[in-house]
Design a protein around this motif. Sequence first.
Motif, PDB file in Angstrom:
ATOM      1  N   CYS A 171      -5.898  -6.936  -4.406  1.00  0.00           N
ATOM      2  CA  CYS A 171      -5.841  -6.387  -3.054  1.00  0.00           C
ATOM      3  C   CYS A 171      -4.500  -6.691  -2.372  1.00  0.00           C
ATOM      4  CB  CYS A 171      -7.049  -6.848  -2.240  1.00  0.00           C
ATOM      5  SG  CYS A 171      -8.610  -6.249  -2.972  1.00  0.00           S
ATOM      6  N   VAL A 172      -3.886  -7.832  -2.666  1.00  0.00           N
ATOM      7  CA  VAL A 172      -2.524  -8.046  -2.174  1.00  0.00           C
ATOM      8  C   VAL A 172      -1.587  -7.042  -2.854  1.00  0.00           C
ATOM      9  CG1 VAL A 172      -0.556  -9.643  -2.116  1.00  0.00           C
ATOM     10  CG2 VAL A 172      -2.833 -10.478  -1.565  1.00  0.00           C
ATOM     11  N   GLY A 173      -1.764  -6.850  -4.150  1.00  0.00           N
ATOM     12  CA  GLY A 173      -0.944  -5.882  -4.878  1.00  0.00           C
ATOM     13  C   GLY A 173      -1.047  -4.479  -4.290  1.00  0.00           C
ATOM     14  N   ASP A 174      -2.262  -4.064  -3.932  1.00  0.00           N
ATOM     15  CA  ASP A 174      -2.470  -2.702  -3.416  1.00  0.00           C
ATOM     16  C   ASP A 174      -2.136  -2.555  -1.932  1.00  0.00           C
ATOM     17  OD1 ASP A 174      -3.337  -1.923  -5.888  1.00  0.00           O
ATOM     18  OD2 ASP A 174      -5.457  -1.752  -5.371  1.00  0.00           O
ATOM     19  N   CYS A 175      -2.238  -3.639  -1.158  1.00  0.00           N
ATOM     20  CA  CYS A 175      -2.214  -3.501   0.308  1.00  0.00           C
ATOM     21  C   CYS A 175      -1.016  -4.139   1.026  1.00  0.00           C
ATOM     22  CB  CYS A 175      -3.487  -4.108   0.905  1.00  0.00           C
ATOM     23  SG  CYS A 175      -5.002  -3.264   0.410  1.00  0.00           S
ATOM     24  N   VAL A 176      -0.373  -5.141   0.435  1.00  0.00           N
ATOM     25  CA  VAL A 176       0.670  -5.859   1.181  1.00  0.00           C
ATOM     26  C   VAL A 176       2.052  -5.384   0.736  1.00  0.00           C
ATOM     27  CG1 VAL A 176       1.591  -8.128   1.776  1.00  0.00           C
ATOM     28  CG2 VAL A 176      -0.869  -7.835   1.463  1.00  0.00           C
ATOM     29  N   GLU A 177       2.760  -4.738   1.642  1.00  0.00           N
ATOM     30  CA  GLU A 177       4.065  -4.169   1.297  1.00  0.00           C
ATOM     31  C   GLU A 177       5.160  -4.620   2.266  1.00  0.00           C
ATOM     32  OE1 GLU A 177       4.637  -2.715  -1.387  1.00  0.00           O
ATOM     33  OE2 GLU A 177       2.651  -2.093  -2.056  1.00  0.00           O
ATOM     34  N   ASP A 178       4.760  -5.160   3.410  1.00  0.00           N
ATOM     35  CA  ASP A 178       5.721  -5.469   4.462  1.00  0.00           C
ATOM     36  C   ASP A 178       6.106  -6.945   4.431  1.00  0.00           C
ATOM     37  OD1 ASP A 178       7.154  -5.904   6.741  1.00  0.00           O
ATOM     38  OD2 ASP A 178       5.580  -5.294   8.134  1.00  0.00           O
ATOM     39  N   PHE A 179       7.314  -7.242   3.900  1.00  0.00           N
ATOM     40  CA  PHE A 179       7.753  -8.638   3.835  1.00  0.00           C
ATOM     41  C   PHE A 179       8.842  -8.925   4.867  1.00  0.00           C
ATOM     42  CE2 PHE A 179       5.753  -7.725  -0.204  1.00  0.00           C
ATOM     43  CZ  PHE A 179       4.795  -8.712  -0.202  1.00  0.00           C
ATOM     44  N   THR A 180       8.828  -8.163   5.975  1.00  0.00           N
ATOM     45  CA  THR A 180       9.700  -8.498   7.096  1.00  0.00           C
ATOM     46  C   THR A 180       8.972  -9.450   8.044  1.00  0.00           C
ATOM     47  OG1 THR A 180       8.935  -6.648   8.450  1.00  0.00           O
ATOM     48  CG2 THR A 180      10.794  -6.212   6.990  1.00  0.00           C
ATOM     49  N   VAL A 181       7.657  -9.625   7.808  1.00  0.00           N
ATOM     50  CA  VAL A 181       6.893 -10.567   8.633  1.00  0.00           C
ATOM     51  C   VAL A 181       6.128 -11.537   7.745  1.00  0.00           C
ATOM     52  CG1 VAL A 181       6.648  -9.067  10.643  1.00  0.00           C
ATOM     53  CG2 VAL A 181       5.012  -8.869   8.762  1.00  0.00           C
ATOM     54  N   ARG A 182       5.709 -12.647   8.368  1.00  0.00           N
ATOM     55  CA  ARG A 182       5.091 -13.754   7.632  1.00  0.00           C
ATOM     56  C   ARG A 182       3.577 -13.709   7.632  1.00  0.00           C
ATOM     57  NH1 ARG A 182       6.868 -18.764   5.954  1.00  0.00           N
ATOM     58  NH2 ARG A 182       4.972 -19.996   6.065  1.00  0.00           N
ATOM     59  N   HIS A 183       3.009 -12.852   8.492  1.00  0.00           N
ATOM     60  CA  HIS A 183       1.547 -12.787   8.550  1.00  0.00           C
ATOM     61  C   HIS A 183       1.028 -11.403   8.183  1.00  0.00           C
ATOM     62  CE1 HIS A 183       0.567 -16.785   9.955  1.00  0.00           C
ATOM     63  NE2 HIS A 183       1.676 -16.747  10.681  1.00  0.00           N
ATOM     64  N   CYS A 189      -6.978  -2.820   5.039  1.00  0.00           N
ATOM     65  CA  CYS A 189      -6.814  -2.371   3.644  1.00  0.00           C
ATOM     66  C   CYS A 189      -7.391  -3.414   2.678  1.00  0.00           C
ATOM     67  CB  CYS A 189      -5.329  -2.125   3.342  1.00  0.00           C
ATOM     68  SG  CYS A 189      -4.994  -1.601   1.645  1.00  0.00           S
ATOM     69  N   ILE A 190      -7.079  -4.702   2.922  1.00  0.00           N
ATOM     70  CA  ILE A 190      -7.585  -5.774   2.049  1.00  0.00           C
ATOM     71  C   ILE A 190      -9.110  -5.834   2.075  1.00  0.00           C
ATOM     72  CG2 ILE A 190      -7.737  -8.300   1.862  1.00  0.00           C
ATOM     73  CD1 ILE A 190      -4.731  -8.367   2.655  1.00  0.00           C
ATOM     74  N   GLU A 191      -9.672  -5.678   3.289  1.00  0.00           N
ATOM     75  CA  GLU A 191     -11.137  -5.722   3.388  1.00  0.00           C
ATOM     76  C   GLU A 191     -11.789  -4.561   2.642  1.00  0.00           C
ATOM     77  OE1 GLU A 191     -12.217  -6.080   7.512  1.00  0.00           O
ATOM     78  OE2 GLU A 191     -11.211  -8.039   7.647  1.00  0.00           O
ATOM     79  N   TYR A 192     -11.240  -3.364   2.815  1.00  0.00           N
ATOM     80  CA  TYR A 192     -11.773  -2.200   2.107  1.00  0.00           C
ATOM     81  C   TYR A 192     -11.647  -2.386   0.598  1.00  0.00           C
ATOM     82  CZ  TYR A 192     -11.559   0.263   6.637  1.00  0.00           C
ATOM     83  OH  TYR A 192     -11.727   0.640   7.945  1.00  0.00           O
ATOM     84  N   CYS A 193     -10.473  -2.844   0.191  1.00  0.00           N
ATOM     85  CA  CYS A 193     -10.194  -3.041  -1.236  1.00  0.00           C
ATOM     86  C   CYS A 193     -11.188  -4.023  -1.857  1.00  0.00           C
ATOM     87  CB  CYS A 193      -8.758  -3.558  -1.407  1.00  0.00           C
ATOM     88  SG  CYS A 193      -8.382  -4.222  -3.034  1.00  0.00           S
ATOM     89  N   ALA A 194     -11.399  -5.150  -1.167  1.00  0.00           N
ATOM     90  CA  ALA A 194     -12.312  -6.174  -1.685  1.00  0.00           C
ATOM     91  C   ALA A 194     -13.742  -5.638  -1.727  1.00  0.00           C
ATOM     92  CB  ALA A 194     -12.233  -7.437  -0.830  1.00  0.00           C
ATOM     93  N   SER A 195     -14.149  -4.997  -0.643  1.00  0.00           N
ATOM     94  CA  SER A 195     -15.507  -4.458  -0.566  1.00  0.00           C
ATOM     95  C   SER A 195     -15.753  -3.426  -1.671  1.00  0.00           C
ATOM     96  CB  SER A 195     -15.716  -3.846   0.820  1.00  0.00           C
ATOM     97  OG  SER A 195     -16.818  -2.977   0.807  1.00  0.00           O
ATOM     98  N   LYS A 196     -14.766  -2.551  -1.855  1.00  0.00           N
ATOM     99  CA  LYS A 196     -14.914  -1.503  -2.865  1.00  0.00           C
ATOM    100  C   LYS A 196     -14.974  -2.092  -4.273  1.00  0.00           C
ATOM    101  CE  LYS A 196     -13.546   3.179  -2.676  1.00  0.00           C
ATOM    102  NZ  LYS A 196     -12.836   4.294  -2.063  1.00  0.00           N
ATOM    103  N   PHE A 197     -14.120  -3.093  -4.524  1.00  0.00           N
ATOM    104  CA  PHE A 197     -14.087  -3.671  -5.871  1.00  0.00           C
ATOM    105  C   PHE A 197     -15.385  -4.413  -6.189  1.00  0.00           C
ATOM    106  CE2 PHE A 197     -13.007  -6.604  -9.245  1.00  0.00           C
ATOM    107  CZ  PHE A 197     -12.325  -5.776 -10.120  1.00  0.00           C
ATOM    108  N   CYS A 209     -11.314   5.628 -12.098  1.00  0.00           N
ATOM    109  CA  CYS A 209     -12.178   6.303 -11.125  1.00  0.00           C
ATOM    110  C   CYS A 209     -11.882   6.012  -9.649  1.00  0.00           C
ATOM    111  CB  CYS A 209     -13.646   5.939 -11.387  1.00  0.00           C
ATOM    112  SG  CYS A 209     -14.241   6.500 -12.993  1.00  0.00           S
ATOM    113  N   VAL A 210     -11.212   4.909  -9.341  1.00  0.00           N
ATOM    114  CA  VAL A 210     -11.027   4.538  -7.930  1.00  0.00           C
ATOM    115  C   VAL A 210      -9.540   4.496  -7.587  1.00  0.00           C
ATOM    116  CG1 VAL A 210     -11.561   2.843  -6.140  1.00  0.00           C
ATOM    117  CG2 VAL A 210     -13.138   3.156  -8.042  1.00  0.00           C
ATOM    118  N   PRO A 211      -9.056   5.481  -6.806  1.00  0.00           N
ATOM    119  CA  PRO A 211      -7.639   5.448  -6.414  1.00  0.00           C
ATOM    120  C   PRO A 211      -7.369   4.227  -5.541  1.00  0.00           C
ATOM    121  CG  PRO A 211      -8.793   7.297  -5.353  1.00  0.00           C
ATOM    122  CD  PRO A 211      -9.787   6.605  -6.219  1.00  0.00           C
ATOM    123  N   ASN A 212      -6.173   3.617  -5.658  1.00  0.00           N
ATOM    124  CA  ASN A 212      -5.941   2.397  -4.880  1.00  0.00           C
ATOM    125  C   ASN A 212      -5.332   2.647  -3.494  1.00  0.00           C
ATOM    126  OD1 ASN A 212      -3.477   3.059  -5.886  1.00  0.00           O
ATOM    127  ND2 ASN A 212      -3.271   1.272  -7.200  1.00  0.00           N
TER     128      ASN A 212
END
Lengths: 91, 91, 91, 94, 94, 94
Positions: free
Chosen positions: A37-49, A57-65, E45-48
Motif C-alpha cells: 500500500c505504500v508502494g501503490d499510494c505514497v508518491e509525495d516525498f516533499t513532505v514528512r507525513h 488510498c492506503i485504507e482502501y488498498c488495505a481493505s481491498k487486499f 484482477c485488481v488495478p492498483n
Amino acid sequence: MDFSGMSQGDQEVMARILEKKQMQDFLRLYNGLTEKCVGDCVEDFTVRHITGHEQSCIEYCASKFIKLSQRIGQRFAEQQALQQEAAGAGQ
Amino acid sequence: MDFSGMSQGDQEVMARILEKKQMQDFLRLYNGLTEKCVGDCVEDFTVRHITGHEQSCIEYCASKFIKLSQRIGQRFAEQQALQQEAAGAGQ
Amino acid sequence: MDFSGMSQGDQEVMARILEKKQMQDFLRLYNGLTEKCVGDCVEDFTVRHITGHEQSCIEYCASKFIKLSQRIGQRFAEQQALQQEAAGAGQ
Amino acid sequence: MGLFGGGNSAAAAAQSAAQLQMAEQEMDAITDLFNRLVSTCNKKCVPNKYRDGELTKGESVCIDRCVAKYMEAHDKIGKLLQEMNAQQGGQAPV
Amino acid sequence: MGLFGGGNSAAAAAQSAAQLQMAEQEMDAITDLFNRLVSTCNKKCVPNKYRDGELTKGESVCIDRCVAKYMEAHDKIGKLLQEMNAQQGGQAPV
Amino acid sequence: MGLFGGGNSAAAAAQSAAQLQMAEQEMDAITDLFNRLVSTCNKKCVPNKYRDGELTKGESVCIDRCVAKYMEAHDKIGKLLQEMNAQQGGQAPV
C-alpha cells in the motif's frame, strides 16, 4: 491436511507448530500490506507525513487486499476439499 | 561443500538436513513454476478453465524454465568446482 | 527489543540466535546486492566477462545500496526508540 | 549424534552443533544465490513469449555468459564487502 | 511426545519426527502456494488505483476464475513434473 | 538453559521456550519490515542509473521522509488490522 493418523502427542506438537505458523502468516500479511500500500499510494516525498489523499488510498488498498485474501482463502479451501474428495474416491 | 571433516554422526545429521532441503527446493521450484507460467500465459478471465492456447503456453513455459534451471545448475557446479580448486591452490 | 525480563540462560540462548540471524542478514544482503546490481548494470551478453563500464556501475550500485541501508538503519533505530518511549509513557 | 564421532562431552556437542549450523547456513546461502541467479538470467536471456519448450541456441549462449558474469560480479561484490568491513570494523545494518 | 502414542522406542521417535517434518513441509508448501496465488490474482484482477475499499463485482468474478485457473495450472504442472521425473529418474537442480 | 534462571520445572521450561519463540518471531518480523522498507525507499528515492557511489542530498532527504512515511503507514495499517480483528473476531486467511 489430515493429522488423524498421528499419535496424540504428535497432534499436540502439530497444534503448536500450527499456532506458530499462524502468527508468522499474520506478521507476513501485516508487513506485506504496508509494503504494497505504500508502494501503490505514497508518491509525495516533499513532505514528512502521510497526506489526506495518501491516507484514504492506503485504507482502501488495505481493505481491498484483505477482502481479496479472504475471498481467495474461501475458494482455496473449497478447491482443497474437492481435491481430497477426488483423492478419496480414487483410493 | 566438503563434509569429510565431520564426525560420522554429524555426517548422518547433515544427510538428513540435505534431504529435507532437497524436498524444500523441489516444492519451491514447483510453486515457482506455477506462479511464473500462470503470470506469463493466463490472461483470459472471461472463462473458468485453461484454454488450449494457455495450456500449450504453460507447457512450453514450464519445460523451458526447467531446462534453464538444469543448464544453470551445470554451469553453477562447474564454477563452484573451479573456485574450490583455486581456493585449494591458494592454501 | 528488551530481553532483560529473561533468565540469564535464556539471554544466552537469545544471544546465539541473534548471532545466527546477523549472519543470515549479512548473507542475504550480499546475495541481494549481487542480484540488484547485476540486474541494474549487466546488459551485454555478447561477452563472457564484466566490461569496464559494467564494473564501475556495479561498484557504484553496491556502494549506494549499502549507504542507503545504513542510513535507513539509523532512521529505523530512531523511530523504534521513539515508539518505545511512547509505549513507556502510555503505561 | 556423535555416537561414533569421538569424544562425547558437552563441549564437543556444542562445537558439533555450531559446525552443523554453519554448514546449514552455507547451504542456504548457496541455494539462495542459485535461485537469484536463475531468476536474473531467466529475465536477461529468455523472453516470456513461448513458441516451444526448447531453449534456442542464442538463449543457451546468453545463459552461459550470464552465469559467468553473475558469478564474477558476486566475487567482486564479496571483495568490496570485505574491504568495507576491514576499513570500518563495519557491520551489517539492523 | 509419544506419551500416549504407542511404542516409545527410538525407531518410533524417529518415525514420528520424520512424520512431523513432512507435515510441516506440506503446510509450508500450501502457505507458499496460497501467497503466490493471492499475489498473482491480485495483479491479474485488481488495478492498483483505489476509489474505495470494496471489491467490485467484476473483480470478484475475475478472482474466482483466477483461483480456478491457477489451481488447474498447478495440477497440470504437477503432472508434468511427475512425468519428467519418471522419464529421467530426474532430480531437481542443485 | 535455565541453569541460573530460577525454577527448573517442565512448566518453566515450556514458558521459557514459548518466550524465546515469541522473541525470535518478533526479531524476524522486524528484520522483514526493515528489508521491505529498504526495498521500497530504494525504489522510491534512488534511480537505478549510477554516476557515482554516493547518495545525493536530494536522495538522502527523500530517504528520510520515505522512512517516516513508511513507519506512519505501518502504524495506521496495524491499527486498521486491530479494529477489523475486534469487529469480527476476524482471523488471518488460511
